[in-house]
Design an enzyme around this catalytic site. Structure first.
Site, mmCIF file in Angstrom:
data_model
loop_
_atom_site.group_PDB
_atom_site.id
_atom_site.type_symbol
_atom_site.label_atom_id
_atom_site.label_comp_id
_atom_site.label_asym_id
_atom_site.label_seq_id
_atom_site.Cartn_x
_atom_site.Cartn_y
_atom_site.Cartn_z
ATOM 1 N N CYS A 20 0.629 -1.242 0.020
ATOM 2 C CA CYS A 20 -0.326 0.072 -0.187
ATOM 3 C C CYS A 20 1.199 1.384 0.214
ATOM 4 C CB CYS A 20 -1.240 -0.102 1.089
ATOM 5 S SG CYS A 20 -0.320 -0.729 2.786
ATOM 6 N N ARG B 297 6.979 -11.426 4.926
ATOM 7 C CA ARG B 297 6.470 -11.052 6.399
ATOM 8 C C ARG B 297 7.637 -12.020 7.829
ATOM 9 N NH1 ARG B 297 0.357 -10.784 6.137
ATOM 10 N NH2 ARG B 297 0.818 -8.607 4.151
ATOM 11 N N GLN C 258 0.938 -10.893 -3.302
ATOM 12 C CA GLN C 258 -0.655 -10.675 -3.169
ATOM 13 C C GLN C 258 -1.173 -10.165 -4.562
ATOM 14 O OE1 GLN C 258 0.031 -7.246 -0.113
ATOM 15 N NE2 GLN C 258 -1.332 -8.818 1.241
ATOM 16 N N ASP D 296 -3.438 -7.967 -4.906
ATOM 17 C CA ASP D 296 -2.882 -6.529 -4.524
ATOM 18 C C ASP D 296 -3.702 -5.894 -5.115
ATOM 19 O OD1 ASP D 296 -3.291 -4.753 -2.075
ATOM 20 O OD2 ASP D 296 -1.105 -4.917 -1.431
ATOM 21 N N HIS E 273 -4.478 -1.577 -4.801
ATOM 22 C CA HIS E 273 -5.421 -0.326 -3.914
ATOM 23 C C HIS E 273 -6.349 1.049 -4.389
ATOM 24 C CE1 HIS E 273 -1.677 -1.850 -1.614
ATOM 25 N NE2 HIS E 273 -3.319 -1.590 -0.691
ATOM 26 N N LYS F 219 -12.711 -3.881 7.915
ATOM 27 C CA LYS F 219 -12.085 -5.054 6.994
ATOM 28 C C LYS F 219 -13.547 -6.545 6.080
ATOM 29 C CE LYS F 219 -8.614 -7.954 8.557
ATOM 30 N NZ LYS F 219 -7.675 -8.257 8.407
ATOM 31 N N HIS G 13 -8.176 -1.149 0.666
ATOM 32 C CA HIS G 13 -6.935 -2.227 -0.494
ATOM 33 C C HIS G 13 -7.666 -3.691 -0.702
ATOM 34 C CE1 HIS G 13 -3.715 -0.389 2.541
ATOM 35 N NE2 HIS G 13 -5.826 0.331 3.028
#
Length: 647
Positions: free
Chosen positions: A345, A374, A392, A394, A396, A476, A522
RNA sequence: GCCCUGAUAGCUCAGCGGUAGAGCAACCGCUUCGUAAGCGGUAGGCCGUUGGUUCAAAUCCGACUCGGGGCACCA
């Protein structure tokens, strides 16, 4: 006069309160024998307790779906009794029923080992044979505390102090053994039966907190019949056969090794699967109005400080040495320190921040197959379902508050279609609200939570509440899909963020000519590529649909005279865009069929002299022993059609 | 990180104080065969690492490393 209405609509009246057992006996001796508990206006109660008011009642037998929980809770008690009889000095704590069985947590200095199970199971069976009546007693709080202290049960004593003062405290007694428990329970230990098995022993923390004492948890399972127990054990074996780590080895998809714990070495076949899924998803994102980006892995600490990750997420981040190679960033705080990105992000906000944005640019949907690192505790790692480096899917979505609803609906539609096409028609959605450790004011959280809730409602989604589990920057939605053998996997997510864009200085010029901070959504559909691939391996047990399969077809020769023709067949399939191999080895067709079937190849094309002659192939599909002989051109056409990814 | 459990050939596993075993795979021959294992041979191991006990350790004991199942944590 007490009137009890039964499930068949009839009403039975009694002069004075009757127990569930008496009620059952008044209906019939068969029912009296099989009665386990009674439901009073839907609430499960012990059979022995008097029913004192008019109510809808039903006698619970083993056929009642809720009876299993009762059975399992009792099994936990019998387990605890057996353990305390066999191992004096062991303290009892908690022992509930679970989805698949039960467990009981014990405090004992000596470890339990699976070798103890035989002995404990035998003793449990003995306690069942004793057919001890299970009796409910209401105890005084002080008496209870003293009892536990006197008996060296420090955990129970601690717990008894914390029970709410207005509640009745009950103790259930079976023979000389008793436990503080809310109940309800079966009428006697004999009702338990013997279709139980102790499964494993593991550690657990007192009251679920790693700071507390470590207890020993013994897991077991029980059913009403041996047949059901056996079916359950068989199902466990099936699940083990589907283990993605085992299948990955068999199918040469990937491997992992200690030099890169929690990361994945993708082999050609596994990477092909990845590429197929990535291409499938990328197409959907392109069609869905997303633009794809790519951002750096290693980013200066300053950005993580600004985004709040340094404060809230640092324990999980890999920190690098600085630019000059000095390793000690603590002694040299002024030096530049980098961290591998744990999320995408902040980087996406940097892209948003380049150039002045107008409300006309919104919503802006930035997508990335973003590789994140991570640090996860060693014990958390599990194949490719839980790793330290994951990618991910991912994105945004930068938008205005007003656009949240439309974007949520659009996202849910996209996700629904993708899950369906991957073979997961069923999913449910959890709503996670503010966590204890968070960024942003309560007012901002109020706003974020209500927007997300309203948008979900508009998207026609039912939410299951998951309190306190939101991200530090916002609430979320979590999308949980159900696999072929009924297991749930959390994959997709949609998170509303009113915090991070502001922190990182994102803004756009509104219709009013003033600057506004955009809202950031997200969102992910797979969650992580690695995890989704692991789930798909287990869901399909490696027998992927044709479009996903790394190797879609193998051409097998029956005699070496067909080698030239086999190469021709291969070329035609490759030309049609299929992933094909050819097996020219000097082996019998039986051998080749067996080997490629075990390798889970979806289509086998056998060619022998007859096929060379007639320009045909004989197709055998995985999971069937039927064969079909087709003209080469027809076979290619058919496989090509079927191998197309769902549109 | 914590508790339990495990580590033997490329893979799956047996052996559990006395010279390291099997099946499959690999390699070399023979076999050309129509839908789930054709036949024969060859090669392959510091029995996770490291201390100890013992005349003798893959085997017993300790430590460590890594894997597995849970807990806690989480995509």
């Amino acid at each position: 006069m007490i009137n009890l209405s039964l499930p068949d609509g009839s009403i039975r009246s009694f002069e004075k309160p009757v127990s569930g057992a008496e009620l059952a006996a008044s209906i019939g001796p068969g029912l009296a024998k099989s009665a386990l508990a009674v439901k009073i206006d839907g609430e499960m109660r012990d059979l022995g307790r008097p029913i004192e008011r008019d109510a809808k009642v039903s006698i619970v037998t083993s056929r009642d779906p809720d009876a299993l929980e009762l059975l399992r809770h009792d099994a936990a008690h019998v387990l605890a009794q057996a353990v305390q009889e066999l191992y004096p000095g062991t303290q009892i704590t908690f022992g509930p029923a679970t989805e698949n069985g039960f467990y009981y947590d014990f405090a004992r200095a000596e470890p339990f080992t699976p070798e103890d199970f035989d002995k404990i199971e035998k003793r449990m069976a003995e306690i069942v044979d004793r057919d001890l009546p299970i009796e409910r007693e209401v105890w005084d709080r002080a008496k209870l505390k003293k009892f536990f202290v006197d008996h060296g049960e420090s955990f129970k004593a601690e717990w008894s102090e914390e029970l709410p003062g207005n509640e009745e405290i009950t103790v259930y007694r079976q023979g000389t053994w008793q436990d503080m428990c809310k109940g309800p329970h079966l009428p006697s230990t004999g009702k338990l039966g013997k279709a139980f098995k102790l499964m494993r022993v593991s550690g657990a923390y007192w009251r679920g907190d790693a700071k507390n004492a470590q207890l020993q948890r013994i897991y077991g399972t029980i059913f009403f019949s041996d047949k059901e127990l056996k079916a359950y054990l068989t199902q466990l074996e099936e699940a083990e056969k589907r283990d993605h780590r085992r299948i990955a080895k068999e199918m040469a998809l990937f491997h992992q090794q200690e030099e890169a714990a929690g990361m994945v070495f993708w082999h050609p076949k596994g990477w092909q699967l990845w590429r197929t899924l990535e291409a499938f998803l990328r197409k959907r994102l392109d069609d869905g109005g997303y633009v794809e980006v790519k951002t750096p892995q290693l980013v200066d600490r300053r950005l993580w400080e600004a985004s709040g990750h340094w404060e809230k997420f640092r324990e999980n981040m890999y920190i690098s040495e600085n630019e000059d190679g000095l390793r000690d960033y603590i002694a040299n705080p002024a030096e530049r320190v980098f961290a591998l990105k744990p999320m995408n992000c902040p980087c996406h906000v940097q892209i948003f921040n380049q150039g002045l944005k107008s409300y006309r640019d919104l919503p802006l949907r930035l997508a990335e197959f973003g590789s994140c690192h991570r640090f996860e505790p060693a014990g958390a790692l599990h194949g490719i379902l839980r790793v330290r480096n994951f990618t991910q899917d991912d994105a945004h979505i930068f938008c205005t508050e007003k656009q949240i609803e439309a974007e949520t609906i659009k996202f849910c539609d996209l996700l629904r279609g993708i899950y369906r096409d991957l073979g997961f028609p069923d999913f449910f959605v959890k709503f996670s609200d503010r966590p204890p450790v968070r960024a942003g004011s309560d007012a901002v959280w109020d706003q974020a939570e209500s927007s997300l809730r309203d948008a979900s409602k508009a998207a026609g989604i039912d939410l299951i509440l998951n309190p306190g589990e939101g991200a530090f920057y916002g609430p979320k939605l979590e999308f949980v899909l159900r696999d072929a053998i009924g297991r749930d996997w959390q994959c997709g997510t949609l998170q509303v963020d009113f915090v991070v864009p502001g922190r990182l200085g994102a803004s756009y010029v509104g219709e009013d000519g003033a600057r506004h901070v955009p809202v950031m959504l997200h969102r992910a559909i797979f969650g992580s590529m690695e995890r989704m691939i692991g789930i798909l391996i287990e869901h399909y047990a490696g027998r992927f649909p044709l479009w996903m399969a790394p190797t879609q077809a193998v051409v097998c020769t029956i005699v070496s005279d067909a080698d030239g023709y086999a190469k021709e067949v291969e070329a035609a399939l490759v030309e049609a865009g299929l992933r094909v191999e050819t097996d020219l080895r000097n082996e019998k067709i039986n051998y080749k069929v067996r080997e490629h079937s075990l390798a889970k190849t979806p289509a086998l094309l056998a060619v022998g002299n007859r096929d060379v002659e007639a320009r045909t192939v004989s197709i055998r599909r995985l999971g069937s022993d039927k064969q079909e002989t087709l003209a080469l051109a027809d076979a290619v056409h058919r496989l090509k059609e079927e191998a197309r990814a769902p549109q």
